[in-house]
Scaffold this active site. Structure first.
Site, PDB file in Angstrom:
ATOM      1  N   LYS A 255       0.820  -1.208   0.000  1.00 56.96           N
ATOM      2  CA  LYS A 255       0.000   0.000   0.000  1.00 56.96           C
ATOM      3  C   LYS A 255       0.852   1.255   0.000  1.00 56.96           C
ATOM      4  O   LYS A 255       0.376   2.353  -0.258  1.00 56.96           O
ATOM      5  CB  LYS A 255      -0.910  -0.029   1.215  1.00 56.96           C
TER       6      LYS A 255
HETATM    7  N1  GLU Z   1      -6.512  -9.335   4.977  1.00 58.54           N
HETATM    8  C1  GLU Z   1      -5.559 -10.115   4.268  1.00 58.54           C
HETATM    9  C2  GLU Z   1      -4.808  -9.234   3.292  1.00 58.54           C
HETATM   10  O1  GLU Z   1      -5.267  -8.133   3.005  1.00 58.54           O
HETATM   11  C3  GLU Z   1      -6.244 -11.229   3.519  1.00 58.54           C
HETATM   12  C4  GLU Z   1      -5.638 -12.506   3.862  1.00 58.54           C
HETATM   13  C5  GLU Z   1      -6.371 -13.732   3.386  1.00 58.54           C
HETATM   14  O2  GLU Z   1      -6.997 -13.656   2.320  1.00 58.54           O
HETATM   15  O3  GLU Z   1      -6.311 -14.748   4.062  1.00 58.54           O
HETATM   16  O4  GLU Z   1      -3.751  -9.632   2.829  1.00 58.54           O
END
Ligand code: GLU
Length: 306
Positions: A255
């Site tokens: 990000k």
């Molecule tokens: N919140 C995680 C990310 O943004 C997603 C992880 C997952 O899909 O298990 O990388």
């Protein structure tokens, strides 16, 4: 060649963490999530993974919901307005009691213990031994004394030793250790339930049987499979780990790469189709970027060679 196949009418999820703006890497994930779900007649859950209260921000969540709307990405549940309206079963920060109940349940079948180890405890161990800590336990040997559970201490669960294997839909047969860097942390020293705990609890609670995510999470999968089993999930979800956009030096796009923020690219005049085509080209699904509509994506994935 993988023998795994798409479950019929799967439930999958798009689960961003609102720690920054949505970027092209998320768009790659969305292409695989919407594309594979669509191919199999599946459903998509949108989940806000804001378990890390220090890094997540409501304004990033608001921006990511707007970006999804602008891109034309519609989850089956909840609608983006459902999340805008207030507390939701699909936002981790609203569901602490589910994680607390899971840790209680874990305590009945495994050893859950308070841990004082910090990053520097791990670093010191690494310096002293010339390799990182790996395998069950933790470098401070916190399990033995049975430290009191306090909010400034982490909580770990002893998942045991050994490995878990699965046949990945996209990268084929995989296996890995369940404790690659110690017993699994389920609550950190800031009092946050960890990603690993929340993702396993939520995938079960949301009926997810197909997990589609970047290949940077391959190493996290064995402990999640084991944790799920301890929490009563006899059959793990099907996993599909897809390629990531890499920077020229091979590192993962993050990000912090503001130039690739979806909102800024749309503001600058790019269309959703331009961005889908750009994301597809960056992971080799297209030889050259060209505008691509969401409805073209399932076909593109069907033609993909592993
Ligand atoms: N919140 C995680 C990310 O943004 C997603 C992880 C997952 O899909 O298990 O990388």
């Amino acid at each position: 060649m993988t023998a795994a196949s798409l479950p019929p009418r799967p439930v999958t999820r798009f689960a961003p963490a609102p720690t920054g703006r949505l970027h092209l890497g998320h768009l790659v994930n969305a292409m695989f999530v919407w594309g594979l779900a669509n191919r199999a007649g599946g459903r998509i859950v949108l989940r806000i993974e804001d378990h890390d209260r220090q890094r997540c921000r409501p304004d990033f969540e608001a921006a990511l919901l707007d970006d999804l709307d602008r891109l034309g990405l519609v989850p089956d549940e909840p609608p983006t307005d459902g999340l805008r309206a207030g507390p939701s079963p699909f936002r981790q920060s609203d569901n602490g009691s589910a994680y607390e109940a899971a840790v209680q349940r874990l305590g009945e079948v495994a050893d859950v213990y308070a841990c004082d180890c910090s990053r520097s405890t791990f670093a010191r161990w690494r310096e002293a031994h010339g390799r990182p800590w790996s395998g069950p336990g933790c470098p401070g040997d916190c399990r033995a004394p049975g430290l009191a559970w306090r909010h400034d201490r982490g909580l770990r669960v002893a998942l045991g030793d050994g490995a878990e294997a699965w046949d990945d839909l996209l990268v084929g047969p995989q296996a890995g250790p369940v404790a690659p860097d110690g017993d699994l942390l389920v609550r950190d020293r800031n009092g946050n339930w960890t990603y690993a705990l929340c993702v396993v609890v939520d995938d079960r609670r949301h009926g997810v049987d197909l997990v589609i995510r970047g290949e940077d999470l391959l190493d996290a999968t064995p402990s999640q499979v084991r944790l799920g089993r301890l929490l009563g999930r006899a059959v793990p979800p099907t996993f599909a780990h897809h390629p990531l956009i890499r920077r020229p030096d091979g590192s993962k796009l993050s990000k912090a790469d503001g130039a690739t923020a979806i909102g800024s690219l749309l503001d600058a005049g790019a269309t959703p189709a331009d961005l889908v085509g750009e994301a597809a080209a960056r992971v080799g699904l297209l030889a050259e970027p060209r505008p691509l509509s969401w409805t073209d994506v399932p076909k593109l994935l069907a033609n993909r060679r592993r």
